[in-house]
Design an enzyme around this catalytic site. Structure first.
Site, PDB file in Angstrom:
ATOM      1  N   SER A 127     -10.781  -1.311  -0.156  1.00  0.00           N
ATOM      2  CA  SER A 127      -9.456  -1.907  -0.241  1.00  0.00           C
ATOM      3  C   SER A 127      -9.384  -3.169  -1.078  1.00  0.00           C
ATOM      4  O   SER A 127      -8.298  -3.567  -1.501  1.00  0.00           O
ATOM      5  CB  SER A 127      -8.933  -2.219   1.166  1.00  0.00           C
ATOM      6  OG  SER A 127      -9.802  -3.115   1.836  1.00  0.00           O
ATOM      7  N   HIS A 130      -7.256   4.353   1.964  1.00  0.00           N
ATOM      8  CA  HIS A 130      -6.663   4.143   0.644  1.00  0.00           C
ATOM      9  C   HIS A 130      -6.807   5.350  -0.274  1.00  0.00           C
ATOM     10  O   HIS A 130      -6.350   5.305  -1.429  1.00  0.00           O
ATOM     11  CB  HIS A 130      -7.263   2.899   0.007  1.00  0.00           C
ATOM     12  CG  HIS A 130      -6.924   1.647   0.740  1.00  0.00           C
ATOM     13  ND1 HIS A 130      -5.763   0.947   0.537  1.00  0.00           N
ATOM     14  CD2 HIS A 130      -7.597   0.983   1.732  1.00  0.00           C
ATOM     15  CE1 HIS A 130      -5.733  -0.099   1.343  1.00  0.00           C
ATOM     16  NE2 HIS A 130      -6.830  -0.100   2.074  1.00  0.00           N
ATOM     17  N   ASN A 145       0.823  -1.209   0.000  1.00  0.00           N
ATOM     18  CA  ASN A 145       0.000   0.000   0.000  1.00  0.00           C
ATOM     19  C   ASN A 145       0.860   1.263   0.000  1.00  0.00           C
ATOM     20  O   ASN A 145       0.364   2.356   0.281  1.00  0.00           O
ATOM     21  CB  ASN A 145      -0.919   0.015   1.222  1.00  0.00           C
ATOM     22  CG  ASN A 145      -1.890  -1.149   1.216  1.00  0.00           C
ATOM     23  OD1 ASN A 145      -2.429  -1.505   0.181  1.00  0.00           O
ATOM     24  ND2 ASN A 145      -2.103  -1.755   2.385  1.00  0.00           N
ATOM     25  N   GLU A 152     -15.981   3.245   3.830  1.00  0.00           N
ATOM     26  CA  GLU A 152     -14.662   3.576   3.301  1.00  0.00           C
ATOM     27  C   GLU A 152     -14.867   4.495   2.102  1.00  0.00           C
ATOM     28  O   GLU A 152     -15.830   4.333   1.351  1.00  0.00           O
ATOM     29  CB  GLU A 152     -13.921   2.315   2.848  1.00  0.00           C
ATOM     30  CG  GLU A 152     -13.545   1.369   3.966  1.00  0.00           C
ATOM     31  CD  GLU A 152     -12.748   0.179   3.444  1.00  0.00           C
ATOM     32  OE1 GLU A 152     -11.708   0.386   2.781  1.00  0.00           O
ATOM     33  OE2 GLU A 152     -13.172  -0.965   3.702  1.00  0.00           O
TER      34      GLU A 152
END
Length: 379
Positions: A173, A201, A36, A169
């Site tokens: 992800s 993210h 990431n 989110e």
């Protein structure tokens, strides 16, 4: 002690193995298509020099205690002040990890008598927090603002009188898709609800100066955001941003904040420098977006994969064993691509999770796609 007390754990591991779901730890190897570290900051010279300079001037490695004891270092407060200004929020709080921060938010803020509406594909830390918290919670169909609206309306009709919390989110992800934040913000205003947005993210990669997909909504009284420091920022920890009142409440009532040793002051230095790099080095985002577009075009043309439009590109295979076999063959060719299986994703949707970062170049992407085409045909 005989082996009997361990038998049930052995049985669980054996059951996972039979389902091709047994996990093991593997070292880093090959070209990075799994981390990431989207902007390549983790090993950047500038971030390393900032930490080295902090050590040279006497910044301690450990915090020595919780923030409410002697663990409240100047580096923590400097990071929080800069983060609040950068993200446009009243206040910021630094937690030891994004997982802990999500868990902390959902166990501390929604109260008994409240309703928490959680996207069904939200991160495991949010699900754990919802289950451990005091509020009633329901799951809403993924990225479906109407489903959230229906859940709230139903709860009110059944006599629900407390506050409503919506947890999502901003960039998911495992699927790489984005939440309908504008619709959810309008819905929250209509229902006088709060939104908790996990920007893990998106922070660093999307939005003005890398401020995330919820940048336009930060600073509102009903928005709380989590900006993870261990992904695009290349450090460790998590920054919660939101109204000052809610942050002060967390300091006084949030057990994971009150009773945990504070994060390393050096990580606060690293995260603070990373925020400065987001503003100073916009070309990193431009270059990453170019790699995202290139990978999307090639995967669509060669593999028939629908581009996610983000730096997270799933290739859904379906069956656990084949997914892991494809991943292993790609790793054998020098591409660090990992297979993702249930319960991280739904049954029947095991996949490769291709992560695009500045740790690889355009030639690496083309080579990876070529290898993927061959391996899929052979496996």
């Amino acid at each position: 002690m005989n082996g009997a007390p361990l038998a049930r754990y052995e049985a669980t591991l054996q059951g996972l193995a039979r389902k091709d779901r047994l996990r093991t730890l593997k070292p880093r190897a090959g070209r990075d298509f799994s981390s990431n570290d989207y902007l390549g900051l983790a090993a950047s010279k500038r971030l390393g020099e900032a930490v080295a300079a902090a050590i040279a001037r006497g910044t301690p490695v450990g915090a020595t205690g919780s923030r409410l004891l002697r663990g409240n270092a100047p580096e923590h407060e400097q990071l929080e002040a800069d983060a609040a200004a950068f993200f446009g929020a009243d206040r910021a709080l630094f937690f030891g990890s994004g997982y802990i921060a999500n868990f902390a938010l959902l166990t501390a803020l929604p109260q008994k008598g409240d309703l928490l509406v959680l996207d069904e594909l939200a991160h495991a830390s949010m699900h754990e927090g919802a289950q451990a918290g005091r509020a009633q919670f329901v799951l809403a169909a993924h990225n479906d603002a109407n489903a959230v609206d229906d859940a709230i309306t139903r709860w009110r009709a059944e006599g629900g009188m407390g506050c409503v919390w919506i947890a999502v989110e901003s960039l998911y992800s495992m699927d790489g898709d984005c939440a309908p934040l504008e619709s959810l913000a309008a819905l929250a205003d209509r229902h006088n609800a709060f939104i908790i947005v996990d920007e893990a993210h998106a922070t660093g990669v999307w939005g003005p100066d890398g401020r995330g997909l919820a940048a336009a909504f930060e600073g509102r009284d009903n928005i709380v955001a989590l900006h993870t420091c261990g992904k695009a920022l290349g450090a460790c920890g998590g920054l919660v941003t939101g109204p000052r009142t809610l942050c002060e409440y967390l300091i006084n009532r949030c057990r994971p904040f009150i009773y945990a040793t504070a994060p390393s002051p050096l990580m606060a230095v690293a995260a603070r420098e990373a925020l400065a790099m987001l503003a100073d080095e916009p070309m990193r985002r431009v270059q990453l977006h170019e790699r995202v577009a290139l990978a999307g075009r090639q995967l669509a043309d060669r593999c028939g994969v629908i581009p996610s439009g983000s730096q997270i590109q799933p290739v859904v295979i379906g069956e656990n064993r084949r997914t892991m076999a494809v991943a292993a063959r790609l790793q054998g060719r020098g591409f660090d691509i990992r297979g993702i299986r249930p319960p991280t994703v739904a049954e029947g949707t095991s996949r490769l999770r291709i992560s695009l970062t500045l740790n690889i170049g355009e030639a690496d992407i083309s080579a990876m796609v070529e290898a993927l085409v061959e391996v899929l045909a052979q496996t």
